[in-house]
Design an enzyme around this catalytic site. Structure first.
Site, mmCIF file in Angstrom:
data_model
loop_
_atom_site.group_PDB
_atom_site.id
_atom_site.type_symbol
_atom_site.label_atom_id
_atom_site.label_comp_id
_atom_site.label_asym_id
_atom_site.label_seq_id
_atom_site.Cartn_x
_atom_site.Cartn_y
_atom_site.Cartn_z
ATOM 1 N N LYS A 199 -12.318 -7.659 -6.504
ATOM 2 C CA LYS A 199 -13.006 -6.375 -6.619
ATOM 3 C C LYS A 199 -12.065 -5.274 -7.059
ATOM 4 O O LYS A 199 -12.500 -4.202 -7.435
ATOM 5 C CB LYS A 199 -13.738 -6.022 -5.321
ATOM 6 N N LYS A 221 0.828 -1.215 0.000
ATOM 7 C CA LYS A 221 0.000 0.000 0.000
ATOM 8 C C LYS A 221 0.854 1.254 0.000
ATOM 9 O O LYS A 221 0.492 2.255 -0.613
ATOM 10 C CB LYS A 221 -0.942 0.004 1.201
ATOM 11 N N LYS A 252 -7.982 -15.190 -9.204
ATOM 12 C CA LYS A 252 -9.242 -15.073 -8.469
ATOM 13 C C LYS A 252 -10.034 -13.861 -8.947
ATOM 14 O O LYS A 252 -9.440 -12.838 -9.304
ATOM 15 C CB LYS A 252 -8.914 -14.889 -6.970
#
Ligand code: TRP
Length: 334
Positions: free
Chosen positions: A200, A115, A197
């Site tokens: 989102k 991040k 996978k």
């Protein structure tokens, strides 16, 4: 333990749109857990501000997420679905735990590194101590189990270490939580790359079905789904795209892969794709209608928010008082 049941805690960020993968892989399976566990599902809005947010947008998303959980069937009388920011104990315990967490431990967190690299212009202290707040979330409710994805395992491990460290100094204060490994739901892969996978945060909107996608969008995405040139419909690792479509079909219809194979025997991809689309629509449409209905019932959702914040506060305060006493804070005069 609460009323003889083990405690389960999980937190969800209201950032990004939940996908069909989140629903079939996780949420749908949570519905059965409230019989066995005392469940807390927190909308972790305090975690969200470690990345800059648009305030109105964050508020809206947080409410939508909370509503979605109820719409999906989590009974808010049995499951404590609440906003993290409504329980001040999270921040208070987080401070105390930060004094029992080493810089070195936080420096090793891979999610922080990721991040920080992604938001180089805003590497704030909250982003660094994010795992301590997560530890506080879990330990505040004396959770026994925490359903988490692999990406959160390192944070859970840290939580266990901090809990054990604290217990070693002050005696048995915290329950040391375990990762929840129950019946795993269907693992849904990206429609554009079946080796990954469904996520989102995928940049390609065609890779994921979002829970709020309308029927036309759903159909279009399935028609564009990546398959192969085999031309036959078999449930096999050699055909990952087809296998994923069959998995989705089965998760939505309750059929077994064998039944689905039989049903599509001798048929082409041109028939399979719309059939999967229809099956998904038949699951998502009622869910979307329920979200819309609940969203219209402001008084009801407000009452859930209020009641569950009170319930969460009750359990949080119990732990917090114990911890404050242990570390030597003076007793409050009432
Ligand atoms: N960090 C988690 C995530 O991004 C969310 C979270 C916050 C969480 N607190 C938690 C998950 C406590 C499990 C338990 O997915």
């Amino acid at each position: 333990m609460i009323d003889g049941k083990k405690v389960l805690f999980s937190g969800m960020q209201a950032t990004g749109n939940l996908t069909l993968g989140n629903y079939l892989g996780a949420l749908k399976n949570w519905l059965t857990l409230s019989d066995e566990y005392e469940c807390f599902y927190s909308v972790v809005d305090m975690h969200s501000i470690t990345i800059r947010q648009n305030p109105a947008e964050l508020r809206k998303r947080a409410r939508n997420l909370l509503t979605l959980y109820i719409a999906a069937g989590l009974d808010p009388k049995k499951n404590c679905i609440y906003y993290q920011s409504h329980v001040s104990g999270h921040a208070e315990l987080s401070w105390i735990l930060s004094c029992f967490t080493y810089m070195g431990e936080l420096n090793r967190m891979t999610q922080f590194k990721d991040k920080a690299a992604k938001h180089a212009d805003n590497i704030n202290a909250g982003l660094f101590t994010y795992p301590v707040l997560m530890a506080a979330d879990i330990l505040l409710y004396q959770a026994d189990v925490v359903p988490v994805g692999v990406d959160q395992m390192q944070h859970l491990e840290l939580t266990r270490n901090v809990a054990e460290r604290f217990n070693n100094i002050y005696g048995d204060v915290f329950t040391v939580p375990e990762a929840y490994v129950g019946k795993v739901g269907a693992k849904i892969m990206s429609l554009q790359d079946p080796s990954r996978k469904m996520s989102k945060s995928d940049e390609n909107p065609n890779a994921s079905i979002y829970l709020m996608d309308d029927p036309d969008t759903i159909m279009r995405k399935f028609k564009r789904a990546v398959t192969d040139s085999e031309g036959c419909i078999r449930y096999s690792d050699a055909q990952p795209g087809i296998k994923n479509l069959l998995d989705i079909y089965c998760a939505c219809t309750g059929k077994t892969p064998q039944e689905a194979e039989k049903e599509f025997d001798g048929k082409g991809y041109g028939e399979l794709k719309p059939a999967v689309g229809e099956a998904v629509i038949s699951v998502l449409k009622p869910l979307q209608e329920e979200v819309a209905r609940l969203s219209g019932d402001k008084a009801y959702i407000d009452s859930i928010i209020k009641e569950n914040a009170e319930k969460a506060n009750y359990y949080a305060s119990k732990t917090l008082r114990k911890v404050q006493k242990k570390v030597g804070f003076p007793e409050k005069i009432r």
